[in-house]
Design a protein around this motif. Sequence first.
Motif, short mmCIF file in Angstrom:
data_model
loop_
_atom_site.label_atom_id
_atom_site.label_comp_id
_atom_site.label_asym_id
_atom_site.label_seq_id
_atom_site.Cartn_x
_atom_site.Cartn_y
_atom_site.Cartn_z
N ASN A 10 0.63 -0.87 -0.22
CA ASN A 10 -0.10 0.06 -0.01
C ASN A 10 0.39 1.46 0.54
O ASN A 10 1.53 2.20 0.63
N ILE A 11 0.94 2.08 -1.11
CA ILE A 11 1.33 3.82 -1.35
C ILE A 11 0.69 4.44 -0.50
O ILE A 11 -0.09 4.40 -1.05
N ILE A 12 1.37 4.95 0.49
CA ILE A 12 0.65 6.36 1.66
C ILE A 12 1.32 7.18 1.27
O ILE A 12 0.41 7.96 1.55
N LYS A 13 2.21 7.83 0.88
CA LYS A 13 2.98 8.79 0.09
C LYS A 13 3.76 8.27 -0.77
O LYS A 13 4.50 7.59 -0.96
N LEU A 14 3.16 9.39 -1.98
CA LEU A 14 4.66 9.91 -2.99
C LEU A 14 4.68 11.10 -3.83
O LEU A 14 3.49 11.60 -3.56
N ASP A 15 5.90 11.41 -3.88
CA ASP A 15 5.79 12.88 -4.30
C ASP A 15 5.05 12.85 -5.78
O ASP A 15 5.11 11.63 -6.39
N ASP A 16 5.45 13.66 -6.11
CA ASP A 16 4.90 14.18 -7.90
C ASP A 16 5.23 13.91 -9.12
O ASP A 16 4.82 13.42 -9.49
N ASN A 17 6.61 13.30 -8.81
CA ASN A 17 7.66 13.28 -9.51
C ASN A 17 7.97 11.43 -9.09
O ASN A 17 9.08 11.36 -10.15
N TYR A 18 6.98 11.10 -8.39
CA TYR A 18 7.29 9.22 -8.71
C TYR A 18 8.61 9.11 -8.16
O TYR A 18 9.46 8.30 -8.63
N GLN A 19 9.44 10.03 -7.37
CA GLN A 19 10.65 9.78 -6.90
C GLN A 19 11.23 8.52 -5.65
O GLN A 19 12.19 8.49 -5.42
N TYR A 20 10.09 9.24 -4.27
CA TYR A 20 9.93 8.64 -3.40
C TYR A 20 8.79 8.23 -3.01
O TYR A 20 7.37 8.62 -3.27
N SER A 21 8.72 7.24 -2.44
CA SER A 21 7.81 6.44 -1.64
C SER A 21 7.48 5.82 -0.47
O SER A 21 8.99 5.66 -0.12
N LEU A 22 6.29 6.11 0.38
CA LEU A 22 6.38 5.18 1.55
C LEU A 22 5.54 4.18 1.52
O LEU A 22 4.04 4.78 0.74
N VAL A 23 5.50 3.35 1.79
CA VAL A 23 5.19 1.57 1.18
C VAL A 23 4.57 1.17 3.01
O VAL A 23 5.33 0.81 3.79
N VAL A 24 3.70 0.43 3.12
CA VAL A 24 3.13 -0.22 3.88
C VAL A 24 2.35 -1.81 3.88
O VAL A 24 2.41 -1.19 2.84
N GLY A 25 2.88 -2.45 4.61
CA GLY A 25 1.54 -3.61 4.50
C GLY A 25 0.85 -3.74 5.25
O GLY A 25 -0.24 -2.97 5.05
N PRO A 26 -0.22 -4.73 5.09
CA PRO A 26 -1.48 -4.77 6.51
C PRO A 26 -1.70 -4.35 7.06
O PRO A 26 -2.95 -3.90 8.53
N ASN A 27 -0.59 -3.80 8.35
CA ASN A 27 -0.54 -3.41 9.59
C ASN A 27 0.87 -3.11 9.75
O ASN A 27 1.32 -2.24 9.08
N LYS A 28 0.74 -2.13 11.23
CA LYS A 28 1.90 -0.80 10.92
C LYS A 28 3.27 -1.99 11.82
O LYS A 28 4.02 -0.92 12.24
N ASP A 29 3.78 -3.41 11.32
CA ASP A 29 4.73 -3.93 11.73
C ASP A 29 5.38 -3.53 10.29
O ASP A 29 6.33 -3.89 10.04
N TYR A 30 5.09 -3.39 9.18
CA TYR A 30 5.36 -2.84 7.81
C TYR A 30 6.01 -2.19 7.34
O TYR A 30 4.62 -1.36 6.65
N LEU A 31 6.29 -1.23 7.11
CA LEU A 31 6.79 -0.11 5.88
C LEU A 31 8.02 0.11 5.36
O LEU A 31 9.27 -0.55 6.22
N TRP A 32 8.12 0.35 4.27
CA TRP A 32 9.03 0.90 3.34
C TRP A 32 9.64 2.12 3.02
O TRP A 32 8.13 3.24 2.46
#
Length: 171
Positions: free
Chosen positions: A115-137
């Motif tokens: 699940n992508i929850i934050k992404l800059d307008d230029n698609y250079q940086y992304s914040l991805v999470v899994g099904p719960n709050k134990d997974y974040l990239w």
Amino acid sequence: MQIKSVFMLVSMLLLNGCSVKVPSDITPIKHFELSRYLGEWYEVARIDNRFEKGLSKVSASYSLRNDGGVKVVNRGWDSNGKKWKESIGKAYFVESSDVGALKVSFFGPFYGGYNIIKLDDNYQYSLVVGPNKDYLWVLSRTPTMPPELLDEYLNFASVNGFDRQRVLIFQ
């Protein structure tokens, strides 16, 4: 080959019971454009998990599959074993193709949330999470990102209930 299979199996089975849901208080981004997201991404920070434990220099490569899905190639350096580990999987949209919520599988019919929850307008940086709050990239198109921008992404994660103390930074 056997180590690769075990790596893939463990990757998916540990993704919280193979759930493809997003945490209940989190919303994946809207107006997502897959064509702009495809390509190489580098992991600059993560909440450590069993299937990436001990790995550094982790990258993910996304490309289109013939069936309309996304081919996922995850790769990371195992410093203990002094070798690269790689997992090849597939991903599909959970909802519509303009929502950043996908399900990913590295082993058979078992899927986990991407699940992508934050992404800059230029698609250079992304914040991805899994099904719960134990997974974040936190992902970047380059192996590093400006410290103030990384801090912005980690603050966004903290505001959304992720434990910043658990985040490992790789730049």
